[in-house]
Scaffold this active site. Structure first.
Site, PDB file in Angstrom:
ATOM      1  N   ALA A  73      10.975 -23.184  -7.892  1.00  0.00           N
ATOM      2  CA  ALA A  73       9.675 -23.525  -7.305  1.00  0.00           C
ATOM      3  C   ALA A  73       8.704 -22.356  -7.445  1.00  0.00           C
ATOM      4  O   ALA A  73       7.535 -22.529  -7.800  1.00  0.00           O
ATOM      5  CB  ALA A  73       9.842 -23.915  -5.839  1.00  0.00           C
ATOM      6  N   ASP A  74       9.181 -21.143  -7.171  1.00  0.00           N
ATOM      7  CA  ASP A  74       8.360 -19.951  -7.364  1.00  0.00           C
ATOM      8  C   ASP A  74       7.912 -19.818  -8.812  1.00  0.00           C
ATOM      9  O   ASP A  74       6.730 -19.607  -9.105  1.00  0.00           O
ATOM     10  CB  ASP A  74       9.157 -18.699  -6.988  1.00  0.00           C
ATOM     11  CG  ASP A  74       9.085 -18.364  -5.512  1.00  0.00           C
ATOM     12  OD1 ASP A  74       8.122 -18.783  -4.854  1.00  0.00           O
ATOM     13  OD2 ASP A  74       9.996 -17.681  -5.016  1.00  0.00           O
ATOM     14  N   LEU A  75       8.873 -19.906  -9.718  1.00  0.00           N
ATOM     15  CA  LEU A  75       8.571 -19.689 -11.129  1.00  0.00           C
ATOM     16  C   LEU A  75       7.611 -20.732 -11.673  1.00  0.00           C
ATOM     17  O   LEU A  75       6.653 -20.414 -12.385  1.00  0.00           O
ATOM     18  CB  LEU A  75       9.864 -19.693 -11.940  1.00  0.00           C
ATOM     19  CG  LEU A  75      10.847 -18.551 -11.628  1.00  0.00           C
ATOM     20  CD1 LEU A  75      12.163 -18.772 -12.363  1.00  0.00           C
ATOM     21  CD2 LEU A  75      10.247 -17.209 -12.006  1.00  0.00           C
ATOM     22  N   GLY A 107       4.122 -20.269 -10.428  1.00  0.00           N
ATOM     23  CA  GLY A 107       3.474 -19.203 -11.181  1.00  0.00           C
ATOM     24  C   GLY A 107       3.005 -19.661 -12.544  1.00  0.00           C
ATOM     25  O   GLY A 107       1.882 -19.361 -12.971  1.00  0.00           O
ATOM     26  N   ASP A 157      10.924 -20.243  -1.814  1.00  0.00           N
ATOM     27  CA  ASP A 157      11.433 -21.095  -2.882  1.00  0.00           C
ATOM     28  C   ASP A 157      12.447 -22.113  -2.392  1.00  0.00           C
ATOM     29  O   ASP A 157      12.336 -23.308  -2.693  1.00  0.00           O
ATOM     30  CB  ASP A 157      12.049 -20.223  -3.977  1.00  0.00           C
ATOM     31  CG  ASP A 157      12.698 -21.044  -5.067  1.00  0.00           C
ATOM     32  OD1 ASP A 157      11.976 -21.472  -5.976  1.00  0.00           O
ATOM     33  OD2 ASP A 157      13.915 -21.281  -4.985  1.00  0.00           O
TER      34      ASP A 157
END
Length: 409
Positions: A181-183, A186, A153
């Protein structure tokens, strides 16, 4: 796969929710993939989380694992089932194939080459089940010069431009306080999967859905990116202030802080009247939106001086009555104590076998015909559903014992 006289589907628990007809195989880990899958699990889909068997080589010690942060793990992996499976072995891949034949979605976030090396890439699995929606989340894309880079991230926040516009001017790049960025990768992946499932209703065919941390982060730049792409302007850090409107930002009060968003000339006039400083409306350098942007320090100083005389609560009530958007700045504990947050039910209560009465973070969407009434199921223990799932696939108890002894499951 062994024969089974009964229909394995009959043994599955009855599921409720708008996505209850779908089965999702989750081969992802850490955060981006599990975030995408959590939506499906919360909306009633059957989600089977694949984990490395205890004792098998290559165990998962990544951030987000069960032992790293139990609260995070419970929140991220609620409503799922867990199957331990060694996909580096031919027998493990054969079991995966059995699962895929019955599944609607397969999601992974390996480095791009790994799935092909294991023989579980989109072409291989969709040959077994042409209706399968195969979803991949990577750090930088499935091909290109950075495809092989490991994706995290903070790296995506930096390379995707977010850290260059976050923080106060002159203090250097700043990471935001959540793995955005991860969230977002997803969430974008979940939208892609849902789009592919809708398209499948017309075509009868699955397809490969792809996104990456880098793409998701760039997409979230939104108007900041458009400033460069359209106007040729490189946005800079502006701290708590809005780069395009003034006064919009954080101001100190007598007992704390207040967020104010006085966007446009009408809001500026209302703010000045509510602050008992109506003369500022026509003050030199403050009479229009462009002037206030050019003289933001002067404007902010005048607003800040007016705000120091009352508490945050007093100003919130006063400004909202005047039609000026504003709000207090909460700590996380204050967020969940807030009357509106409690009304919205964003703390999702559940009974945990070990932790007792706890709450998880609720989904920020509501469906009128599927109210969120049932509590979430706690995150599964590693391999806690292995025997049940394999039995549904037709494997006998003796065969399951053999697979355990060989660290296949």
């Amino acid at each position: 796969m062994e024969d089974n006289a009964t229909n394995p589907r009959q043994a599955e628990p009855k599921r409720h929710g708008p996505l209850s007809r779908f089965t999702v195989i989750d081969a992802s880990r850490v955060r981006a993939g599990p975030t995408a899958v959590r939506l499906f699990a919360d909306m009633g889909a059957r989600v089977i989380k694949l984990e490395i068997p205890p004792g098998a080589p290559g165990g998962d010690d990544m951030i987000g694992g069960r032992d790293h942060n139990r609260a995070d793990y419970e929140n991220l992996h609620r409503n799922k089932e867990s199957l331990t499976l060694n996909m580096k072995s031919p027998q493990g891949v054969a079991i995966l194939h059995d699962l895929v034949r019955r599944a609607d979605v397969f999601i992974e976030n390996y480095r791009p080459d790994v799935k092909h090396r294991l023989g579980i890439g989109p072409d291989a699995l969709r040959e077994i089940n042409p209706r399968l929606v195969y979803a991949s989340i990577s750090g930088f894309g499935q091909d290109g010069p950075y495809a092989g880079w490991p994706g995290f991230d903070s790296i995506a926040q930096g390379m995707g431009g977010l850290m260059s516009v976050t923080g106060k001017p002159g203090e250097g790049p700043m990471r935001v306080g959540i793995p955005i960025a991860d969230l977002c990768a997803g969430h974008f992946c979940a939208m892609g999967i849902l789009t592919a499932l809708l398209e499948r209703e017309a075509s009868g065919q699955g397809q490969w859905v792809q996104t990456s941390l880098l793409e998701a982060q760039i997409a979230m730049l939104d108007f900041q990116a458009a400033q460069w792409l359209i106007d040729g302007k490189v946005p800079a850090q502006s701290g708590n202030e809005h780069p395009l409107t003034v006064p919009t930002g954080v101001f100190a009060t007598r007992d704390g802080y207040l967020n104010i968003a006085a966007i446009g000339q009408t809001m500026w006039k209302r703010l000045c009247e509510a602050l008992d400083v109506p003369h500022l409306v026509d003050e030199p350098g403050m009479g229009s939106d462009p002037e206030r942007v050019c003289n933001r320090d002067q404007v902010n100083a005048a607003v800040a001086a007016a705000l120091r005389g009352r508490t945050t609560a007093e100003w919130t009530e006063r400004l909202l009555k005047a039609g000026v958007p504003c709000g207090p700045i909460h700590g996380i504990d204050q967020v969940f104590a807030d009357a509106q947050v409690r009304h919205l039910g964003m703390a999702w209560p559940m009974r945990h076998a070990e932790l007792g009465e706890v709450s998880l973070v609720g989904q920020p969407m509501r469906l009128s015909r599927y109210p969120r009434e049932a509590p979430p199921r706690m995150a599964p223990e590693q391999g806690g559903d292995t025997d049940t799932i394999l039995a549904e696939l037709g494997y006998s108890a003796a065969r399951i014992a053999e697979l355990r002894a060989a660290f296949i499951v």
